[in-house]
Write a protein that holds these residues in place. Sequence first.
Motif, PDB file in Angstrom:
ATOM      1  N   SER A  59      40.815  49.597  28.558  1.00 39.47           N
ATOM      2  CA  SER A  59      39.803  49.673  29.623  1.00 39.47           C
ATOM      3  C   SER A  59      38.467  49.074  29.164  1.00 39.47           C
ATOM      4  CB  SER A  59      39.606  51.123  30.061  1.00 39.47           C
ATOM      5  OG  SER A  59      39.237  51.940  28.960  1.00 39.47           O
ATOM      6  N   SER A  60      38.514  47.899  28.549  1.00 38.78           N
ATOM      7  CA  SER A  60      37.294  47.310  27.993  1.00 38.78           C
ATOM      8  C   SER A  60      36.362  46.760  29.061  1.00 38.78           C
ATOM      9  CB  SER A  60      37.655  46.188  27.009  1.00 38.78           C
ATOM     10  OG  SER A  60      38.459  45.212  27.646  1.00 38.78           O
ATOM     11  N   ALA A  61      36.879  46.495  30.254  1.00 34.90           N
ATOM     12  CA  ALA A  61      36.074  45.901  31.329  1.00 34.90           C
ATOM     13  C   ALA A  61      36.145  46.801  32.568  1.00 34.90           C
ATOM     14  CB  ALA A  61      36.568  44.494  31.660  1.00 34.90           C
ATOM     15  N   PRO A  62      35.383  47.903  32.598  1.00 37.36           N
ATOM     16  CA  PRO A  62      35.515  48.868  33.691  1.00 37.36           C
ATOM     17  C   PRO A  62      35.338  48.283  35.082  1.00 37.36           C
ATOM     18  CG  PRO A  62      34.243  49.830  31.913  1.00 37.36           C
ATOM     19  CD  PRO A  62      34.439  48.388  31.554  1.00 37.36           C
ATOM     20  N   ALA A  63      34.354  47.413  35.294  1.00 37.94           N
ATOM     21  CA  ALA A  63      34.115  46.891  36.639  1.00 37.94           C
ATOM     22  C   ALA A  63      35.327  46.119  37.154  1.00 37.94           C
ATOM     23  CB  ALA A  63      32.872  46.002  36.648  1.00 37.94           C
ATOM     24  N   VAL A  64      35.960  45.342  36.276  1.00 35.26           N
ATOM     25  CA  VAL A  64      37.145  44.577  36.680  1.00 35.26           C
ATOM     26  C   VAL A  64      38.296  45.522  37.004  1.00 35.26           C
ATOM     27  CG1 VAL A  64      38.811  42.830  35.967  1.00 35.26           C
ATOM     28  CG2 VAL A  64      36.424  42.621  35.268  1.00 35.26           C
ATOM     29  N   LEU A  65      38.510  46.495  36.134  1.00 33.37           N
ATOM     30  CA  LEU A  65      39.604  47.446  36.358  1.00 33.37           C
ATOM     31  C   LEU A  65      39.366  48.279  37.607  1.00 33.37           C
ATOM     32  CD1 LEU A  65      42.212  48.772  35.491  1.00 33.37           C
ATOM     33  CD2 LEU A  65      40.936  50.123  33.811  1.00 33.37           C
ATOM     34  N   LEU A  66      38.124  48.688  37.843  1.00 32.98           N
ATOM     35  CA  LEU A  66      37.821  49.491  39.031  1.00 32.98           C
ATOM     36  C   LEU A  66      38.072  48.718  40.316  1.00 32.98           C
ATOM     37  CD1 LEU A  66      34.586  51.293  37.815  1.00 32.98           C
ATOM     38  CD2 LEU A  66      36.811  52.347  38.233  1.00 32.98           C
ATOM     39  N   ALA A  67      37.784  47.421  40.321  1.00 37.89           N
ATOM     40  CA  ALA A  67      38.073  46.613  41.510  1.00 37.89           C
ATOM     41  C   ALA A  67      39.569  46.631  41.819  1.00 37.89           C
ATOM     42  CB  ALA A  67      37.588  45.179  41.303  1.00 37.89           C
ATOM     43  N   HIS A  68      40.372  46.536  40.775  1.00 36.42           N
ATOM     44  CA  HIS A  68      41.824  46.565  40.951  1.00 36.42           C
ATOM     45  C   HIS A  68      42.287  47.943  41.435  1.00 36.42           C
ATOM     46  CE1 HIS A  68      46.046  45.677  40.208  1.00 36.42           C
ATOM     47  NE2 HIS A  68      46.122  46.762  39.463  1.00 36.42           N
ATOM     48  N   LEU A  69      41.761  49.005  40.819  1.00 32.70           N
ATOM     49  CA  LEU A  69      42.161  50.353  41.212  1.00 32.70           C
ATOM     50  C   LEU A  69      41.736  50.680  42.637  1.00 32.70           C
ATOM     51  CD1 LEU A  69      41.319  52.341  37.952  1.00 32.70           C
ATOM     52  CD2 LEU A  69      43.540  51.412  38.667  1.00 32.70           C
ATOM     53  N   ALA A  70      40.563  50.215  43.035  1.00 29.32           N
ATOM     54  CA  ALA A  70      40.086  50.475  44.394  1.00 29.32           C
ATOM     55  C   ALA A  70      40.974  49.799  45.421  1.00 29.32           C
ATOM     56  CB  ALA A  70      38.642  50.010  44.541  1.00 29.32           C
ATOM     57  N   ALA A  71      41.463  48.602  45.084  1.00 27.84           N
ATOM     58  CA  ALA A  71      42.349  47.890  46.005  1.00 27.84           C
ATOM     59  C   ALA A  71      43.722  48.553  46.088  1.00 27.84           C
ATOM     60  CB  ALA A  71      42.500  46.436  45.563  1.00 27.84           C
ATOM     61  N   GLN A  96      27.567  43.877  39.462  1.00 25.50           N
ATOM     62  CA  GLN A  96      28.971  44.288  39.421  1.00 25.50           C
ATOM     63  C   GLN A  96      29.209  45.516  40.293  1.00 25.50           C
ATOM     64  OE1 GLN A  96      29.552  44.871  35.224  1.00 25.50           O
ATOM     65  NE2 GLN A  96      30.207  42.765  34.867  1.00 25.50           N
ATOM     66  N   PHE A  97      28.380  46.539  40.114  1.00 26.20           N
ATOM     67  CA  PHE A  97      28.606  47.774  40.864  1.00 26.20           C
ATOM     68  C   PHE A  97      28.062  47.680  42.281  1.00 26.20           C
ATOM     69  CE2 PHE A  97      30.002  49.109  36.842  1.00 26.20           C
ATOM     70  CZ  PHE A  97      30.858  50.174  37.073  1.00 26.20           C
ATOM     71  N   GLY A  98      27.106  46.792  42.517  1.00 27.15           N
ATOM     72  CA  GLY A  98      26.726  46.491  43.891  1.00 27.15           C
ATOM     73  C   GLY A  98      27.873  45.848  44.645  1.00 27.15           C
ATOM     74  N   THR A  99      28.605  44.976  43.969  1.00 26.53           N
ATOM     75  CA  THR A  99      29.785  44.350  44.572  1.00 26.53           C
ATOM     76  C   THR A  99      30.867  45.385  44.865  1.00 26.53           C
ATOM     77  OG1 THR A  99      29.342  42.251  43.425  1.00 26.53           O
ATOM     78  CG2 THR A  99      31.580  42.601  44.250  1.00 26.53           C
ATOM     79  N   LEU A 100      31.159  46.238  43.874  1.00 29.97           N
ATOM     80  CA  LEU A 100      32.162  47.282  44.084  1.00 29.97           C
ATOM     81  C   LEU A 100      31.774  48.200  45.237  1.00 29.97           C
ATOM     82  CD1 LEU A 100      32.875  48.224  40.352  1.00 29.97           C
ATOM     83  CD2 LEU A 100      34.546  47.260  41.962  1.00 29.97           C
ATOM     84  N   HIS A 101      30.495  48.554  45.305  1.00 25.17           N
ATOM     85  CA  HIS A 101      30.001  49.447  46.360  1.00 25.17           C
ATOM     86  C   HIS A 101      30.085  48.777  47.724  1.00 25.17           C
ATOM     87  CE1 HIS A 101      27.733  52.735  48.066  1.00 25.17           C
ATOM     88  NE2 HIS A 101      26.766  51.939  48.460  1.00 25.17           N
ATOM     89  N   ALA A 102      29.828  47.469  47.768  1.00 25.71           N
ATOM     90  CA  ALA A 102      29.921  46.740  49.033  1.00 25.71           C
ATOM     91  C   ALA A 102      31.368  46.631  49.505  1.00 25.71           C
ATOM     92  CB  ALA A 102      29.305  45.352  48.885  1.00 25.71           C
ATOM     93  N   LEU A 103      32.280  46.459  48.555  1.00 22.75           N
ATOM     94  CA  LEU A 103      33.700  46.344  48.905  1.00 22.75           C
ATOM     95  C   LEU A 103      34.325  47.690  49.265  1.00 22.75           C
ATOM     96  CD1 LEU A 103      34.842  43.881  46.083  1.00 22.75           C
ATOM     97  CD2 LEU A 103      34.816  43.388  48.542  1.00 22.75           C
ATOM     98  N   HIS A 104      33.856  48.755  48.598  1.00 27.97           N
ATOM     99  CA  HIS A 104      34.464  50.082  48.774  1.00 27.97           C
ATOM    100  C   HIS A 104      33.359  51.129  48.929  1.00 27.97           C
ATOM    101  CE1 HIS A 104      38.255  48.205  47.554  1.00 27.97           C
ATOM    102  NE2 HIS A 104      37.577  47.655  46.566  1.00 27.97           N
TER     103      HIS A 104
END
Length: 346
Positions: A59-71, A96-104
């Motif tokens: 889990s070295s790249a949380p933002a990338v992994l979270l995008a996958h898990l959210a999908a 990164q987290f602004g993007t995640l928040h906008a997507l989910h």
Amino acid sequence: MSHAEVPTPLSILDLATVGDGYTPTQALAATTELARKAEGWGFHRFWVAEHHGMPGVASSAPAVLLAHLAAATRTIRLGSGGVMLPNHAPLVVAEQFGTLHALHPGRIDLGLGRAPGTDPATARALRRGQLDETAEEFPRLLGELIHFLDDDFPAGHPYQRLRAVPGQASAPGTGRPPIWLLGSSGFSAQLAGRMGLPFAFAHHFSAANTVPALDLYRDSFRPSEVLSEPYALIGVGAVAADTPAAARRLAGSGALAMLRLRRGHPGLVPTPEEAEAHPYSEVEREFVDSWLANVIIGDVPQVREGLEQLRKRTGADELMITSNIHGHEARQHSYELVAQAYGLIG
């Protein structure tokens, strides 16, 4: 716990554990499946942690992994437990987290830590030699990140005209993802309290400091726009199996992995067979026994009792389970039994 009570939320902290005989690809696929299962079982959050240079952690790249898990999920809250802020430019984390928040929207948590999450050499590679460890550095980075997320740098600030996109300026009305401070000592506890932020304490590897840190957080707490009362989550090591003996056997893998990490030799999570056969010295056995003493280990009734005692002793508002054991099926079954012990599922 009685089903008539309103239960303390139960969540998961996952490291995309890579066991001996498995690949990072398989570990990430297992984490994705675990997130789906956790959502169905009724866990409240599913966080992933930033670590670097550790063969047993993918889990070295949380933002990338979270995008996958959210999908791959629909309702469970997802977040970082945490992003190690000194490793990153605050603007990058805001984007990164602004993007995640906008997507989910409404599903993303931004948990922040101040440790490097790795060894000094890797930290230098991450930070390009900028290893400023002063007490003022983390609060400065945190303040900068919040200004980027809120788009409210004061007049005259060098970054006044800069904007994180996506962010509040580009997505009005969305607010920002909740910010949590993570810690294993009093520093982040006090900072979280003063800022009126939720606090997550690493009880699973700093158990002796748990109650003092939570007391300091609550004593330091000042209400804020995001939180009117203290809210404290604790990380809890837990291993469940169908029998107490099976649980103890599984837990030995994580204990040996931690021993090797503390000795400066991180590796894949060993099998239970390897952990049982390891020729522990007296000092090593003391470390392993001490480590396992703070892990809740057992069958469903034992885990139920252990979680309830810990909740009462600490007054934690939320428990976040982490199970560092070998084998994806055993890990998934452990979390399922924890959910059963806690009354999430029958």
